[in-house]
Design a protein around this motif. Structure first.
Motif, PDB file in Angstrom:
ATOM      1  N   ARG A  32      43.585  -4.979  93.454  1.00  0.00           N
ATOM      2  CA  ARG A  32      44.291  -6.173  93.920  1.00  0.00           C
ATOM      3  C   ARG A  32      45.561  -5.743  94.635  1.00  0.00           C
ATOM      4  O   ARG A  32      46.216  -4.784  94.252  1.00  0.00           O
ATOM      5  CB  ARG A  32      44.656  -7.092  92.756  1.00  0.00           C
ATOM      6  CG  ARG A  32      43.483  -7.791  92.156  1.00  0.00           C
ATOM      7  CD  ARG A  32      43.084  -9.050  92.911  1.00  0.00           C
ATOM      8  NE  ARG A  32      41.692  -9.390  92.698  1.00  0.00           N
ATOM      9  CZ  ARG A  32      41.197  -9.918  91.598  1.00  0.00           C
ATOM     10  NH1 ARG A  32      41.984 -10.188  90.589  1.00  0.00           N
ATOM     11  NH2 ARG A  32      39.910 -10.185  91.501  1.00  0.00           N
ATOM     12  N   GLY A  33      45.871  -6.465  95.711  1.00  0.00           N
ATOM     13  CA  GLY A  33      47.009  -6.104  96.537  1.00  0.00           C
ATOM     14  C   GLY A  33      46.589  -5.251  97.725  1.00  0.00           C
ATOM     15  O   GLY A  33      47.377  -5.007  98.624  1.00  0.00           O
ATOM     16  N   ARG A  34      45.332  -4.801  97.702  1.00  0.00           N
ATOM     17  CA  ARG A  34      44.774  -4.046  98.827  1.00  0.00           C
ATOM     18  C   ARG A  34      43.500  -4.741  99.303  1.00  0.00           C
ATOM     19  O   ARG A  34      42.845  -5.449  98.543  1.00  0.00           O
ATOM     20  CB  ARG A  34      44.441  -2.614  98.405  1.00  0.00           C
ATOM     21  CG  ARG A  34      45.698  -1.797  98.128  1.00  0.00           C
ATOM     22  CD  ARG A  34      45.332  -0.371  97.848  1.00  0.00           C
ATOM     23  NE  ARG A  34      45.285  -0.215  96.393  1.00  0.00           N
ATOM     24  CZ  ARG A  34      44.912   0.872  95.773  1.00  0.00           C
ATOM     25  NH1 ARG A  34      44.498   1.910  96.435  1.00  0.00           N
ATOM     26  NH2 ARG A  34      44.923   0.940  94.463  1.00  0.00           N
ATOM     27  N   LYS A  35      43.135  -4.512 100.552  1.00  0.00           N
ATOM     28  CA  LYS A  35      41.898  -5.049 101.092  1.00  0.00           C
ATOM     29  C   LYS A  35      40.773  -4.062 100.762  1.00  0.00           C
ATOM     30  O   LYS A  35      40.996  -2.857 100.755  1.00  0.00           O
ATOM     31  CB  LYS A  35      42.014  -5.255 102.603  1.00  0.00           C
ATOM     32  CG  LYS A  35      43.079  -6.277 102.978  1.00  0.00           C
ATOM     33  CD  LYS A  35      43.191  -6.443 104.472  1.00  0.00           C
ATOM     34  CE  LYS A  35      44.203  -5.468 105.015  1.00  0.00           C
ATOM     35  NZ  LYS A  35      44.530  -5.670 106.422  1.00  0.00           N
ATOM     36  N   VAL A  36      39.597  -4.616 100.478  1.00  0.00           N
ATOM     37  CA  VAL A  36      38.463  -3.788 100.062  1.00  0.00           C
ATOM     38  C   VAL A  36      37.244  -4.115 100.914  1.00  0.00           C
ATOM     39  O   VAL A  36      36.956  -5.289 101.164  1.00  0.00           O
ATOM     40  CB  VAL A  36      38.119  -4.028  98.573  1.00  0.00           C
ATOM     41  CG1 VAL A  36      36.898  -3.211  98.145  1.00  0.00           C
ATOM     42  CG2 VAL A  36      39.317  -3.725  97.683  1.00  0.00           C
ATOM     43  N   VAL A  37      36.541  -3.082 101.341  1.00  0.00           N
ATOM     44  CA  VAL A  37      35.215  -3.226 101.928  1.00  0.00           C
ATOM     45  C   VAL A  37      34.242  -2.718 100.872  1.00  0.00           C
ATOM     46  O   VAL A  37      34.230  -1.524 100.557  1.00  0.00           O
ATOM     47  CB  VAL A  37      35.068  -2.421 103.242  1.00  0.00           C
ATOM     48  CG1 VAL A  37      33.622  -2.482 103.737  1.00  0.00           C
ATOM     49  CG2 VAL A  37      36.027  -2.921 104.304  1.00  0.00           C
ATOM     50  N   GLU A  69      40.247  -0.263 101.584  1.00  0.00           N
ATOM     51  CA  GLU A  69      39.611   0.716 100.714  1.00  0.00           C
ATOM     52  C   GLU A  69      38.113   0.466 100.810  1.00  0.00           C
ATOM     53  O   GLU A  69      37.680  -0.685 100.846  1.00  0.00           O
ATOM     54  CB  GLU A  69      40.064   0.542  99.263  1.00  0.00           C
ATOM     55  CG  GLU A  69      41.517   0.854  99.035  1.00  0.00           C
ATOM     56  CD  GLU A  69      41.856   2.318  99.261  1.00  0.00           C
ATOM     57  OE1 GLU A  69      40.989   3.178  99.006  1.00  0.00           O
ATOM     58  OE2 GLU A  69      42.978   2.589  99.694  1.00  0.00           O
ATOM     59  N   VAL A  70      37.312   1.506 100.858  1.00  0.00           N
ATOM     60  CA  VAL A  70      35.862   1.379 100.953  1.00  0.00           C
ATOM     61  C   VAL A  70      35.241   1.790  99.624  1.00  0.00           C
ATOM     62  O   VAL A  70      35.624   2.805  99.039  1.00  0.00           O
ATOM     63  CB  VAL A  70      35.304   2.258 102.099  1.00  0.00           C
ATOM     64  CG1 VAL A  70      33.776   2.249 102.104  1.00  0.00           C
ATOM     65  CG2 VAL A  70      35.853   1.808 103.448  1.00  0.00           C
ATOM     66  N   VAL A  71      34.277   0.988  99.171  1.00  0.00           N
ATOM     67  CA  VAL A  71      33.547   1.272  97.937  1.00  0.00           C
ATOM     68  C   VAL A  71      32.073   0.982  98.207  1.00  0.00           C
ATOM     69  O   VAL A  71      31.735  -0.093  98.717  1.00  0.00           O
ATOM     70  CB  VAL A  71      34.042   0.392  96.767  1.00  0.00           C
ATOM     71  CG1 VAL A  71      33.247   0.675  95.498  1.00  0.00           C
ATOM     72  CG2 VAL A  71      35.532   0.578  96.537  1.00  0.00           C
ATOM     73  N   ASP A 130      39.894  -9.773 100.285  1.00  0.00           N
ATOM     74  CA  ASP A 130      41.322  -9.741 100.627  1.00  0.00           C
ATOM     75  C   ASP A 130      42.172  -9.271  99.447  1.00  0.00           C
ATOM     76  O   ASP A 130      41.659  -8.986  98.359  1.00  0.00           O
ATOM     77  CB  ASP A 130      41.784 -11.096 101.177  1.00  0.00           C
ATOM     78  CG  ASP A 130      41.842 -12.212 100.131  1.00  0.00           C
ATOM     79  OD1 ASP A 130      41.798 -11.948  98.903  1.00  0.00           O
ATOM     80  OD2 ASP A 130      41.949 -13.384 100.550  1.00  0.00           O
ATOM     81  N   GLU A 131      43.467  -9.198  99.680  1.00  0.00           N
ATOM     82  CA  GLU A 131      44.404  -8.665  98.679  1.00  0.00           C
ATOM     83  C   GLU A 131      44.458  -9.489  97.398  1.00  0.00           C
ATOM     84  O   GLU A 131      44.866  -9.000  96.355  1.00  0.00           O
ATOM     85  CB  GLU A 131      45.819  -8.583  99.273  1.00  0.00           C
ATOM     86  CG  GLU A 131      45.954  -7.665 100.468  1.00  0.00           C
ATOM     87  CD  GLU A 131      45.709  -8.341 101.818  1.00  0.00           C
ATOM     88  OE1 GLU A 131      46.148  -7.796 102.832  1.00  0.00           O
ATOM     89  OE2 GLU A 131      45.055  -9.413 101.862  1.00  0.00           O
ATOM     90  N   LYS A 132      44.034 -10.749  97.468  1.00  0.00           N
ATOM     91  CA  LYS A 132      44.052 -11.625  96.297  1.00  0.00           C
ATOM     92  C   LYS A 132      42.708 -11.658  95.569  1.00  0.00           C
ATOM     93  O   LYS A 132      42.542 -12.407  94.613  1.00  0.00           O
ATOM     94  CB  LYS A 132      44.451 -13.041  96.716  1.00  0.00           C
ATOM     95  CG  LYS A 132      45.878 -13.110  97.233  1.00  0.00           C
ATOM     96  CD  LYS A 132      46.229 -14.506  97.687  1.00  0.00           C
ATOM     97  CE  LYS A 132      47.643 -14.539  98.245  1.00  0.00           C
ATOM     98  NZ  LYS A 132      47.958 -15.835  98.840  1.00  0.00           N
TER      99      LYS A 132
END
Length: 158
Positions: A32-37, A69-71, A130-132
């Motif tokens: 959280r607080g970062r964008k994730v793919v 960040e990619v996961v 998104d960050e949220k």
């Protein structure tokens, strides 16, 4: 054909804790607080999944530079994911959803068409969170080849 429930823009991204390719626990909400793919793929070390993973690897610097960040997530075991990471020098976490519960929650597991036949399996999908912790984009039935380039364009990175 029964379609899995699909996520839409604005939905809360289902949180999860799964083992990674390194055997450590990975929890989505820790980002959280970062964008994730988060991208779902059928099987490590298959040609299409290798191409897609290597495309993410080759674009990781620009994605991270833009705050993503990619996961990767698949139903493979952590041991198989470790071999995949090592073989292809992947530089982002791969998480093991061996019971497919997280893939199902994201609508990325269910009936699909494969070579004209209805089968049950992983639906190649990508989610931008998104960050949220909300779904910013939910893309289903994406192509293994060319998808990262399209994603970069969609995110305004090109």
């Amino acid at each position: 054909m029964t379609q899995p429930v699909r996520l839409a823009v604005g939905d809360a991204a289902p949180d999860f804790t799964l083992l990674t390719d390194s055997g450590e626990k990975f929890t989505l909400s820790a980002l959280r607080g970062r964008k994730v793919v988060l991208y779902a793929y059928p099987a490590a070390m298959t040609p299409g999944c290798t191409k897609q993973a290597c495309d993410f690897r080759d674009n990781i610097a620009s994605l991270r530079g833009a705050g993503y960040e990619v996961v990767g997530i698949s139903p493979d075991s952590p041991a198989k994911l470790a071999k995949f990471r090592e073989r292809d020098q992947l530089t982002f976490p791969l998480v093991a959803d061996e019971d497919r519960s997280v893939l199902t929650a994201y609508g990325a597991y269910g009936e699909k068409q494969l070579y004209g036949k209805t089968v049950t399996g992983v639906i190649r999908s990508t989610f931008v969170i998104d960050e949220k912790g909300r779904i910013e984009r939910a893309m289903y039935n994406v192509k293994a080849t060319g998808h990262v380039a399209k994603l970069r364009r969609d995110l305004g990175l090109d």
